[in-house]
Design a protein around this motif. Structure first.
Motif, mmCIF file in Angstrom:
data_model
loop_
_atom_site.group_PDB
_atom_site.id
_atom_site.type_symbol
_atom_site.label_atom_id
_atom_site.label_comp_id
_atom_site.label_asym_id
_atom_site.label_seq_id
_atom_site.Cartn_x
_atom_site.Cartn_y
_atom_site.Cartn_z
ATOM 1 N N LEU A 231 70.260 24.764 24.623
ATOM 2 C CA LEU A 231 69.579 23.915 23.650
ATOM 3 C C LEU A 231 68.255 24.530 23.197
ATOM 4 N N PRO A 232 67.841 24.260 21.960
ATOM 5 C CA PRO A 232 66.516 24.706 21.508
ATOM 6 C C PRO A 232 65.391 24.213 22.404
ATOM 7 N N SER A 233 65.506 22.995 22.946
ATOM 8 C CA SER A 233 64.460 22.469 23.821
ATOM 9 C C SER A 233 64.342 23.298 25.094
ATOM 10 N N GLU A 234 65.458 23.836 25.596
ATOM 11 C CA GLU A 234 65.408 24.701 26.776
ATOM 12 C C GLU A 234 64.697 26.011 26.434
ATOM 13 N N LEU A 235 64.985 26.537 25.255
ATOM 14 C CA LEU A 235 64.315 27.766 24.814
ATOM 15 C C LEU A 235 62.820 27.538 24.686
ATOM 16 N N HIS A 236 62.436 26.377 24.159
ATOM 17 C CA HIS A 236 61.010 26.081 23.975
ATOM 18 C C HIS A 236 60.269 26.067 25.315
ATOM 19 N N THR A 237 60.862 25.419 26.309
ATOM 20 C CA THR A 237 60.192 25.332 27.615
ATOM 21 C C THR A 237 60.168 26.680 28.312
ATOM 22 N N ILE A 238 61.259 27.451 28.222
ATOM 23 C CA ILE A 238 61.265 28.767 28.873
ATOM 24 C C ILE A 238 60.232 29.677 28.222
ATOM 25 N N SER A 239 60.014 29.499 26.918
ATOM 26 C CA SER A 239 58.983 30.279 26.231
ATOM 27 C C SER A 239 57.600 29.964 26.788
ATOM 28 N N VAL B 111 80.083 19.381 24.013
ATOM 29 C CA VAL B 111 79.184 20.378 24.607
ATOM 30 C C VAL B 111 77.725 19.972 24.419
ATOM 31 N N LEU B 112 77.371 19.553 23.219
ATOM 32 C CA LEU B 112 75.993 19.152 22.950
ATOM 33 C C LEU B 112 75.613 17.924 23.771
ATOM 34 N N SER B 113 76.548 17.010 23.969
ATOM 35 C CA SER B 113 76.289 15.832 24.791
ATOM 36 C C SER B 113 76.055 16.234 26.248
ATOM 37 N N ILE B 114 76.861 17.141 26.747
ATOM 38 C CA ILE B 114 76.707 17.630 28.130
ATOM 39 C C ILE B 114 75.346 18.290 28.303
ATOM 40 N N LEU B 115 75.003 19.149 27.377
ATOM 41 C CA LEU B 115 73.740 19.882 27.478
ATOM 42 C C LEU B 115 72.537 18.941 27.388
ATOM 43 N N SER B 116 72.635 17.899 26.572
ATOM 44 C CA SER B 116 71.499 16.985 26.381
ATOM 45 C C SER B 116 71.194 16.167 27.631
ATOM 46 N N LYS B 117 72.167 16.066 28.537
ATOM 47 C CA LYS B 117 71.983 15.235 29.736
ATOM 48 C C LYS B 117 71.503 16.032 30.948
ATOM 49 N N MET C 35 86.491 24.791 27.149
ATOM 50 C CA MET C 35 85.370 25.610 26.698
ATOM 51 C C MET C 35 85.694 27.094 26.856
ATOM 52 N N ARG C 36 86.291 27.445 27.968
ATOM 53 C CA ARG C 36 86.601 28.848 28.225
ATOM 54 C C ARG C 36 87.639 29.385 27.237
ATOM 55 N N ALA C 37 88.570 28.507 26.828
ATOM 56 C CA ALA C 37 89.588 28.933 25.874
ATOM 57 C C ALA C 37 88.985 29.279 24.519
ATOM 58 N N VAL C 38 87.900 28.580 24.147
ATOM 59 C CA VAL C 38 87.217 28.881 22.884
ATOM 60 C C VAL C 38 86.418 30.169 23.014
ATOM 61 N N HIS C 39 85.637 30.275 24.088
ATOM 62 C CA HIS C 39 84.895 31.505 24.380
ATOM 63 C C HIS C 39 84.378 31.430 25.815
ATOM 64 N N PRO C 40 84.604 32.464 26.632
ATOM 65 C CA PRO C 40 84.133 32.423 28.021
ATOM 66 C C PRO C 40 82.639 32.151 28.145
ATOM 67 N N LEU C 41 81.864 32.635 27.183
ATOM 68 C CA LEU C 41 80.424 32.432 27.253
ATOM 69 C C LEU C 41 80.053 30.968 27.082
ATOM 70 N N LEU C 42 80.854 30.228 26.332
ATOM 71 C CA LEU C 42 80.598 28.795 26.151
ATOM 72 C C LEU C 42 80.709 28.072 27.490
ATOM 73 N N ALA C 43 81.715 28.417 28.285
ATOM 74 C CA ALA C 43 81.869 27.811 29.608
ATOM 75 C C ALA C 43 80.715 28.207 30.517
ATOM 76 N N ASP C 44 80.240 29.436 30.380
ATOM 77 C CA ASP C 44 79.135 29.892 31.224
ATOM 78 C C ASP C 44 77.842 29.157 30.897
ATOM 79 N N ILE C 45 77.621 28.876 29.624
ATOM 80 C CA ILE C 45 76.379 28.224 29.206
ATOM 81 C C ILE C 45 76.394 26.726 29.504
ATOM 82 N N ALA C 46 77.494 26.056 29.155
ATOM 83 C CA ALA C 46 77.516 24.596 29.205
ATOM 84 C C ALA C 46 78.229 24.028 30.424
ATOM 85 N N GLY C 47 78.820 24.878 31.250
ATOM 86 C CA GLY C 47 79.618 24.374 32.349
ATOM 87 C C GLY C 47 78.881 24.185 33.660
ATOM 88 N N PHE C 48 77.567 24.506 33.682
ATOM 89 C CA PHE C 48 76.829 24.479 34.945
ATOM 90 C C PHE C 48 75.484 23.766 34.790
#
Length: 482
Positions: A73-81, A143-149, A202-215
């Protein structure tokens, strides 16, 4: 009235960065033991290095690392910055990897001054998911709902960031707390955040999507030591039970190394548990990488040229003048057009060598005189007698001035994408690829809005280093060089 700590009691950002890098390396070594084997291999190779290449060998070599994380999420990028800024690390370079089939864009947080780089050049290549490249609208919303929580930052980390921004720094006890809790963001979590069926979609669409949003968090996916001979590292990995990726990414081996060469060991297949109990699976994302850094190359429109009437100011490039980065990209594009499928590393390096030989100069003098690379100038001894007719080239030839290549501190999008793809499994998604190819509008502004600041142009930073060093020489000499 309570008096807060004085600025002198605050821990220096360079020191904080070094401590965090060391703690992260220790944590990753415990999580991925093969990383420790990789570091030992690199140390052995570097200990055998030719000391004549002094521009590459320094105290920083033993501690030099770059890491990588992927945010959702952009909010995660903002805080890591904000967190990295406390460590003296700023966003440098904008990398859109979507054109290479990876649905993210990225920047590298790193120190930007020569002094800070010499103390600890820790970098973190930080990617942000581009959800608009998820073709399944229902999955995209999920995915966006998962990430927002989720919250990838420990409450203490958030509190200390705000406190440091308000007061201008952190004390020693506060710094220790920040390092301890900030590591939580980068830690591996064996339990997935989503059910097995969601992870699979998520992995079927792109493995990186599962890596980002699955944990629960972005878990650092690699740490990279710097080696002075990456070909020796590639050859030496199998003897240690480390399986290297098929080819070394980046330019070929040269007498005068340029930009960045990278290789890695294949990502681990790691056991994961899905919520609810009883359901288990595996995940591939974390790996060990080695990099070899060469000199920074000039880029069109940003090259400092010495103008006879005013050598301290940059002037536009003449139309037929070569520029290093553009020349590199054109030769790499040619190699991709002519490369056979599934070529070995030996065949790949041979092809690159054939393409680069005679077309990309391989002496420091030619790289400097043709304006292909950036250099730092140091006055060794003033010429006697002083003459304001003496040229820069003459003083370099006579040994009065040293021209030292400036190390490339940044990344190459195609190489980064190659590393990503080789360590995310073999799954491909035609839907995502077509979506990526159709995407034409730049998203850099949205990325910078999330950061809360513009990304710096690395070419401008190298240009400033070169210009500052030349001006320092001219001030000592008392005249402008031609």
């Amino acid at each position: 009235m309570t008096v807060g700590p004085m600025p002198s009691e605050f821990v220096d950002p360079d020191e904080l960065r070094a401590e965090f890098c060391s703690a992260l390396s220790k944590m990753y070594r415990s999580e991925v033991p093969l990383y420790g084997d990789l570091v030992e291999l690199v140390d052995e190779i570097n200990d055998r290095a030719d000391e004549q290449e002094s521009w590459q060998i320094s105290d920083r070599l033993k501690v030099e690392r770059h890491g990588a994380i992927r945010l959702g999420l952009p909010s995660e990028l903002h805080t890591i910055s904000r967190l990295f800024r406390l460590m003296g690390m700023y966003p440098v370079g904008y990398y859109d990897l979507s054109g290479c089939g990876v649905p993210v864009h990225a920047t590298a947080f790193r120190p930007t001054t020569r002094s800070s780089l010499s103390k600890n050049p820790f970098r973190v290549f930080t990617s942000l998911l581009r959800p608009e490249l998820i073709p399944d609208a229902k999955l995209r919303d999920q995915v966006l709902s998962i990430l927002s929580k989720r919250d990838i930052f420990h409450p203490t980390t958030r509190a200390l960031i705000s406190q440091a921004e308000t007061r201008g720094g952190l004390t020693r006890p506060e710094t220790n707390l920040l390092v301890q809790h900030a590591l939580e963001t980068f830690k591996w979590h064996e339990e997935a955040l989503v059910p097995a069926e969601t992870y699979a979609r998520m992995r079927a669409v792109h493995p990186l999507l599962a890596d980002i949003a699955g944990f629960r968090g972005p878990h650092i996916n690699h740490l990279t030591p710097r080696v002075l001979d990456i070909d020796a590292a590639q050859a030496g990995m199998p003897a240690r039970g480390i399986c290297p990726k098929a080819i070394i990414e980046g330019p070929p081996r040269r007498l005068c190394p340029i930009l960045l060469r990278q290789t890695s060991f294949q990502a681990l297949t790691e056991h994961i548990r899905f919520p609810g109990g009883g359901s288990e699976g595996s995940h591939r994302a974390r790996f060990g990488e080695i990099e070899s850094r060469g000199c920074a190359l000039t880029k069109k429109g940003n090259l400092i040229c010495l103008h006879p009437s005013n050598p301290l100011h940059s002037v536009p490039l003449v139309a037929n003048q070569h520029v290093g980065h553009d020349l590199y990209l054109s030769l790499m594009a040619e190699s991709q057009r002519t490369a056979p499928p599934n070529e070995s590393n030996a065949a790949h390096q041979t092809l690159l060598h054939q393409i680069f030989t005679h077309r990309f100069p391989d002496t420091w003098t030619s790289l400097r005189q043709e304006g292909l690379a950036f250099f730092r100038y140091t006055l060794i001894t003033p010429p006697q007698p002083l003459s304001n007719n003496t040229t820069l080239d003459e003083l370099i030839d006579s040994g009065n001035i040293q021209a030292e290549p400036i190390v490339y501190e940044d990344f190459l999008p195609a190489s980064a994408a190659g590393i990503f793809r080789s360590n995310l499994g073999q799954e491909q998604s035609e839907h995502v690829q077509k979506n990526i190819e159709a995407e034409e509008e730049s998203t850099r502004k949205q990325f910078e809005i999330a950061l809360g600041r513009p990304v710096e142009d690395f070419c401008d930073l190298y240009q400033a280093m070169e210009s500052d060093s030349l001006q320092a020489v001219e001030r000592t000499l008392g005249y402008r060089l031609r």
